[in-house]
Each structure stands twice: as structure tokens, then as C-alpha cells.
Design a protein around this motif. Structure first.
Motif, PDB file in Angstrom:
ATOM      1  N   GLY A 196       0.796  -1.214   0.000  1.00 49.70           N
ATOM      2  CA  GLY A 196       0.000   0.000   0.000  1.00 49.70           C
ATOM      3  C   GLY A 196       0.827   1.262   0.000  1.00 49.70           C
ATOM      4  N   GLY A 197       2.148   1.127   0.229  1.00 47.39           N
ATOM      5  CA  GLY A 197       3.030   2.287   0.197  1.00 47.39           C
ATOM      6  C   GLY A 197       3.446   2.632  -1.218  1.00 47.39           C
ATOM      7  N   THR A 198       4.208   3.695  -1.352  1.00 48.69           N
ATOM      8  CA  THR A 198       4.666   4.150  -2.664  1.00 48.69           C
ATOM      9  C   THR A 198       6.174   4.014  -2.763  1.00 48.69           C
ATOM     10  OG1 THR A 198       2.841   5.733  -2.873  1.00 48.69           O
ATOM     11  CG2 THR A 198       4.775   6.118  -4.251  1.00 48.69           C
ATOM     12  N   ALA A 199       6.622   3.254  -3.744  1.00 47.45           N
ATOM     13  CA  ALA A 199       8.053   3.088  -3.992  1.00 47.45           C
ATOM     14  C   ALA A 199       8.539   4.275  -4.827  1.00 47.45           C
ATOM     15  CB  ALA A 199       8.329   1.778  -4.726  1.00 47.45           C
ATOM     16  N   VAL A 200       9.562   4.962  -4.346  1.00 46.91           N
ATOM     17  CA  VAL A 200      10.057   6.169  -5.002  1.00 46.91           C
ATOM     18  C   VAL A 200      11.444   5.895  -5.569  1.00 46.91           C
ATOM     19  CG1 VAL A 200      10.665   8.591  -4.715  1.00 46.91           C
ATOM     20  CG2 VAL A 200       8.733   7.632  -3.440  1.00 46.91           C
ATOM     21  N   PHE A 201      11.592   6.065  -6.877  1.00 51.53           N
ATOM     22  CA  PHE A 201      12.849   5.853  -7.577  1.00 51.53           C
ATOM     23  C   PHE A 201      13.380   7.214  -8.042  1.00 51.53           C
ATOM     24  CE2 PHE A 201      10.420   2.020  -7.931  1.00 51.53           C
ATOM     25  CZ  PHE A 201      11.329   0.973  -7.885  1.00 51.53           C
ATOM     26  N   ALA A 202      14.589   7.570  -7.623  1.00 55.62           N
ATOM     27  CA  ALA A 202      15.198   8.832  -8.047  1.00 55.62           C
ATOM     28  C   ALA A 202      15.854   8.651  -9.416  1.00 55.62           C
ATOM     29  CB  ALA A 202      16.240   9.280  -7.028  1.00 55.62           C
ATOM     30  N   VAL A 203      15.564   9.569 -10.318  1.00 51.67           N
ATOM     31  CA  VAL A 203      16.158   9.563 -11.656  1.00 51.67           C
ATOM     32  C   VAL A 203      16.961  10.853 -11.802  1.00 51.67           C
ATOM     33  CG1 VAL A 203      15.722   9.294 -14.131  1.00 51.67           C
ATOM     34  CG2 VAL A 203      14.109   8.326 -12.471  1.00 51.67           C
ATOM     35  N   THR A 204      18.229  10.741 -12.176  1.00 55.65           N
ATOM     36  CA  THR A 204      19.103  11.918 -12.185  1.00 55.65           C
ATOM     37  C   THR A 204      19.886  12.019 -13.485  1.00 55.65           C
ATOM     38  OG1 THR A 204      20.853  10.634 -11.076  1.00 55.65           O
ATOM     39  CG2 THR A 204      19.387  11.929  -9.670  1.00 55.65           C
ATOM     40  N   LEU A 205      20.220  13.264 -13.837  1.00 59.46           N
ATOM     41  CA  LEU A 205      21.127  13.543 -14.939  1.00 59.46           C
ATOM     42  C   LEU A 205      22.516  13.821 -14.370  1.00 59.46           C
ATOM     43  CD1 LEU A 205      19.158  15.942 -17.333  1.00 59.46           C
ATOM     44  CD2 LEU A 205      19.379  13.455 -17.452  1.00 59.46           C
ATOM     45  N   SER A 206      23.539  13.463 -15.127  1.00 54.37           N
ATOM     46  CA  SER A 206      24.912  13.684 -14.675  1.00 54.37           C
ATOM     47  C   SER A 206      25.286  15.157 -14.701  1.00 54.37           C
ATOM     48  CB  SER A 206      25.880  12.893 -15.557  1.00 54.37           C
ATOM     49  OG  SER A 206      25.748  13.287 -16.918  1.00 54.37           O
ATOM     50  N   ALA A 207      24.581  15.952 -15.485  1.00 51.03           N
ATOM     51  CA  ALA A 207      24.877  17.393 -15.581  1.00 51.03           C
ATOM     52  C   ALA A 207      23.646  18.094 -16.136  1.00 51.03           C
ATOM     53  CB  ALA A 207      26.068  17.636 -16.496  1.00 51.03           C
ATOM     54  N   VAL A 235      17.190  21.165 -15.262  1.00 52.05           N
ATOM     55  CA  VAL A 235      16.747  20.272 -14.187  1.00 52.05           C
ATOM     56  C   VAL A 235      17.575  18.990 -14.235  1.00 52.05           C
ATOM     57  CG1 VAL A 235      14.814  18.922 -13.291  1.00 52.05           C
ATOM     58  CG2 VAL A 235      14.417  21.213 -14.201  1.00 52.05           C
ATOM     59  N   THR A 236      18.013  18.508 -13.077  1.00 56.53           N
ATOM     60  CA  THR A 236      18.860  17.311 -13.034  1.00 56.53           C
ATOM     61  C   THR A 236      18.270  16.179 -12.213  1.00 56.53           C
ATOM     62  OG1 THR A 236      20.094  18.174 -11.136  1.00 56.53           O
ATOM     63  CG2 THR A 236      20.992  18.635 -13.342  1.00 56.53           C
ATOM     64  N   SER A 237      17.131  16.392 -11.547  1.00 59.31           N
ATOM     65  CA  SER A 237      16.590  15.343 -10.677  1.00 59.31           C
ATOM     66  C   SER A 237      15.075  15.240 -10.831  1.00 59.31           C
ATOM     67  CB  SER A 237      16.932  15.637  -9.212  1.00 59.31           C
ATOM     68  OG  SER A 237      16.413  14.650  -8.352  1.00 59.31           O
ATOM     69  N   ARG A 238      14.598  14.005 -11.022  1.00 58.39           N
ATOM     70  CA  ARG A 238      13.157  13.725 -11.081  1.00 58.39           C
ATOM     71  C   ARG A 238      12.885  12.440 -10.301  1.00 58.39           C
ATOM     72  NH1 ARG A 238       9.833  15.796 -14.898  1.00 58.39           N
ATOM     73  NH2 ARG A 238       8.320  14.965 -13.408  1.00 58.39           N
ATOM     74  N   GLN A 239      11.612  12.097 -10.151  1.00 54.00           N
ATOM     75  CA  GLN A 239      11.226  10.875  -9.445  1.00 54.00           C
ATOM     76  C   GLN A 239      10.211  10.080 -10.259  1.00 54.00           C
ATOM     77  OE1 GLN A 239       9.601  12.052  -5.659  1.00 54.00           O
ATOM     78  NE2 GLN A 239      11.598  12.125  -4.648  1.00 54.00           N
ATOM     79  N   ILE A 240      10.293   8.754 -10.107  1.00 57.98           N
ATOM     80  CA  ILE A 240       9.227   7.868 -10.575  1.00 57.98           C
ATOM     81  C   ILE A 240       8.611   7.252  -9.327  1.00 57.98           C
ATOM     82  CG2 ILE A 240       8.639   5.802 -11.886  1.00 57.98           C
ATOM     83  CD1 ILE A 240      11.105   6.339 -13.623  1.00 57.98           C
ATOM     84  N   GLN A 241       7.295   7.408  -9.164  1.00 55.11           N
ATOM     85  CA  GLN A 241       6.612   6.888  -7.988  1.00 55.11           C
ATOM     86  C   GLN A 241       5.650   5.785  -8.399  1.00 55.11           C
ATOM     87  OE1 GLN A 241       4.843  10.005  -5.642  1.00 55.11           O
ATOM     88  NE2 GLN A 241       6.739  11.162  -5.462  1.00 55.11           N
ATOM     89  N   LEU A 242       5.806   4.622  -7.757  1.00 55.14           N
ATOM     90  CA  LEU A 242       4.931   3.485  -8.020  1.00 55.14           C
ATOM     91  C   LEU A 242       4.137   3.173  -6.753  1.00 55.14           C
ATOM     92  CD1 LEU A 242       7.103   0.925 -10.038  1.00 55.14           C
ATOM     93  CD2 LEU A 242       5.425   2.538 -10.907  1.00 55.14           C
ATOM     94  N   ALA A 243       2.832   3.383  -6.810  1.00 54.81           N
ATOM     95  CA  ALA A 243       1.968   3.038  -5.687  1.00 54.81           C
ATOM     96  C   ALA A 243       1.717   1.534  -5.704  1.00 54.81           C
ATOM     97  CB  ALA A 243       0.650   3.802  -5.779  1.00 54.81           C
ATOM     98  N   THR A 244       1.825   0.887  -4.552  1.00 53.56           N
ATOM     99  CA  THR A 244       1.617  -0.552  -4.454  1.00 53.56           C
ATOM    100  C   THR A 244       0.249  -0.865  -3.888  1.00 53.56           C
ATOM    101  OG1 THR A 244       2.583  -0.728  -2.231  1.00 53.56           O
ATOM    102  CG2 THR A 244       4.096  -0.877  -4.109  1.00 53.56           C
ATOM    103  N   VAL A 245      -0.191  -2.099  -4.076  1.00 52.52           N
ATOM    104  CA  VAL A 245      -1.527  -2.536  -3.655  1.00 52.52           C
ATOM    105  C   VAL A 245      -1.415  -3.290  -2.333  1.00 52.52           C
ATOM    106  CG1 VAL A 245      -3.487  -4.019  -4.243  1.00 52.52           C
ATOM    107  CG2 VAL A 245      -2.362  -2.660  -6.022  1.00 52.52           C
ATOM    108  N   ASP A 246      -2.276  -2.949  -1.386  1.00 54.63           N
ATOM    109  CA  ASP A 246      -2.323  -3.644  -0.101  1.00 54.63           C
ATOM    110  C   ASP A 246      -3.333  -4.781  -0.207  1.00 54.63           C
ATOM    111  OD1 ASP A 246      -2.125  -4.442   2.484  1.00 54.63           O
ATOM    112  OD2 ASP A 246      -2.990  -2.644   3.375  1.00 54.63           O
ATOM    113  N   ASP A 247      -2.847  -5.970  -0.578  1.00 52.44           N
ATOM    114  CA  ASP A 247      -3.759  -7.106  -0.694  1.00 52.44           C
ATOM    115  C   ASP A 247      -3.893  -7.811   0.657  1.00 52.44           C
ATOM    116  OD1 ASP A 247      -1.540  -8.815  -0.324  1.00 52.44           O
ATOM    117  OD2 ASP A 247      -1.173  -8.947  -2.473  1.00 52.44           O
TER     118      ASP A 247
END
Length: 246
Positions: A59-70, A106-118
Motif C-alpha cells: 500500500g506504500g509508494t516506492a520512489v525511484f530517483a532519476v538523475t542527470l549527470s549534468a 533540471v537534473t533530478s526527477r522521481q518515478i513513484q509506483l503506488a503498491t496494492v495492499d492485498d
């Protein structure tokens, strides 16, 4: 000639143009009054990387940081899709693919994946996000895989055995065995006959064993064939005891 010195910055950017315009001539008239020039970029595009997500509960959200080198002077776009280890698309709420866009600078973004609480008791599950370059990405992939873990928050089910119907000698006593809820794991439980007025000689097979529930299964039975003896005897009773559930 008119000489204009350009700067060598560190931003990857598209070719740029500039112009010089003449005005207010003295003792002359204007012919061609404007000249253009182009500055060709000499910087390599940045690299893009994705990090691992901290583990989350169902049920939580997995957060993945996506970054550029410059920083880039151009818009950077990268595609992503979910790669399943022990998860399935049903464990993720919402889209499992898409694109991440970095505006210039901009050098930093996020991908957020919400999970299911089964409601299933299950082992911790793994998933990953894979990056791929977009046709107009303006970047290259350095680290294109990020891993995440979903930790289960459900209690294990309970297992129970019911009474067998009365039978005649030689028939099979069948005890229903049930789980209180489905499980995402394989469930096992040991059983043994507890004799009251019976003995091992009243059964044709082992008086103990193990029952196994495959993931998703909630019911089963323990079947004990009895012996059709030659003795005239009173009605006999016995019990079945469950132990060591896993």
C-alpha cells in the motif's frame, strides 16, 4: 570584420544562432544591414541514471530517483517500464510504464509506483524499473535499472480441522481441513491420529502425515481408510490432531 567572442559552456544544447545588425551609418547608406552566425555545441549529452527505491510496505509508494549527470540546455526525456521479479502488475496501482521529462537545467526527477495492499500473507516481493532512451531523449543511459521491495503486512492464516462423519468398518474417514484465508505461500501442517478406543491396527495406512495447501487454496481433506475387522465390537472413536503449521 566584426568579431564576437563566444563562451565555451558545459551544457549540451542545440546549435544556436546570433545576428549583428547595422544602424545609423555616417557618410554612407545601408546596404545589407544584418548578418547571422551560428554557434555549434561541442558538449556530450548528459547521462541518466535511476537509483533503487527504499523498501515499502504493501500500500506504500516506492520512489525511484532519476538523475542527470549534468544540467542540459535541452529537454531530456527517458522512457521507463516496470520489470517484475516476484511481483505482478496486480501489485502496482496505476500505470507501470511512462516517460520522465527533465526541463532544461533540471537534473533530478522521481518515478513513484503506488503498491496494492492485498490480503494475502506472502513473502517480500521484488520489482524493478527499467529505463530506455526516448527517440528524442538528448541523453544516454548510464544506470538503467532500479530495484524495489514490497514488504508484506498480512498475518498468516489459521488452519483448522473439522469432524469426520461416522463410518462403518472398511470405509474411509474424511476430515475437512481449511485455511481461514488464502495465502500467497505454500502452507503445510502435520497431522496424527490420537487413539481413544482404536489402535493402529484399525487403519490400513499411516496414522500420521502432512497436508499441503498450494498458494490460493483454502480447503483440503485428510482421508484415513479403516480396516473391516472380523471382531464384533463396540463403536470405536479416535481423534485427529494438527501440529507444526508452516
Amino acid at each position: 570584420p566584426i568579431e564576437i567572442q563566444t563562451l565555451d559552456d558545459a551544457h549540451d544544447e542545440a546549435s544556436e544562432t546570433l545576428s549583428v545588425t547595422l544602424a545609423t551609418p555616417s557618410n554612407a547608406s545601408l546596404g545589407t544591414s544584418s548578418g547571422t552566425g551560428a554557434i555549434t555545441d561541442d558538449d556530450a549529452p548528459p547521462t541518466v541514471s535511476i537509483g533503487d527505491a527504499a523498501e515499502v510496505g504493501e500500500g506504500g509508494t516506492a520512489v525511484f530517483a532519476v538523475t542527470l549527470s549534468a544540467p542540459s540546455g535541452q529537454t531530456v526525456t527517458v522512457d521507463y517500464s516496470t520489470s517484475h521479479g516476484s511481483t505482478s502488475p496486480a501489485d502496482v496501482a496505476g500505470a507501470t510504464s511512462g516517460a520522465v521529462t527533465f526541463a532544461p537545467g533540471v537534473t533530478s526527477r522521481q518515478i513513484q509506483l503506488a503498491t496494492v495492499d492485498d490480503a494475502l500473507d506472502e513473502d517480500a516481493e521484488t520489482l524493478a524499473i527499467e529505463l530506455a532512451t526516448h527517440p528524442s531523449s538528448n541523453a544516454t543511459i548510464l544506470d538503467g535499472s532500479g530495484a524495489g521491495t514490497i514488504v508484506d503486512d498480512d498475518a498468516p492464516p489459521t488452519v483448522s480441522v473439522g469432524n469426520a462423519a461416522s463410518i462403518t468398518e472398511g470405509a474411509t474417514a474424511s476430515f475437512p481441513v481449511a485455511l481461514s484465508a488464502e495465502s500467497g505461500k505454500t502452507v503445510t501442517v502435520a497431522y496424527a491420529v490420537a487413539h481413544s478406543t482404536t489402535s493402529g491396527a484399525d487403519f490400513t495406512g499411516p496414522a500420521s502425515g502432512t497436508v499441503t495447501f498450494a498458494p490460493g487454496t483454502t480447503s483440503g481433506s485428510i482421508d484415513l481408510p479403516t480396516v473391516n475387522g472380523l471382531l464384533d465390537e463396540a463403536t470405536e472413536t479416535f481423534a485427529l490432531t494438527l501440529t507444526a503449521p508452516s
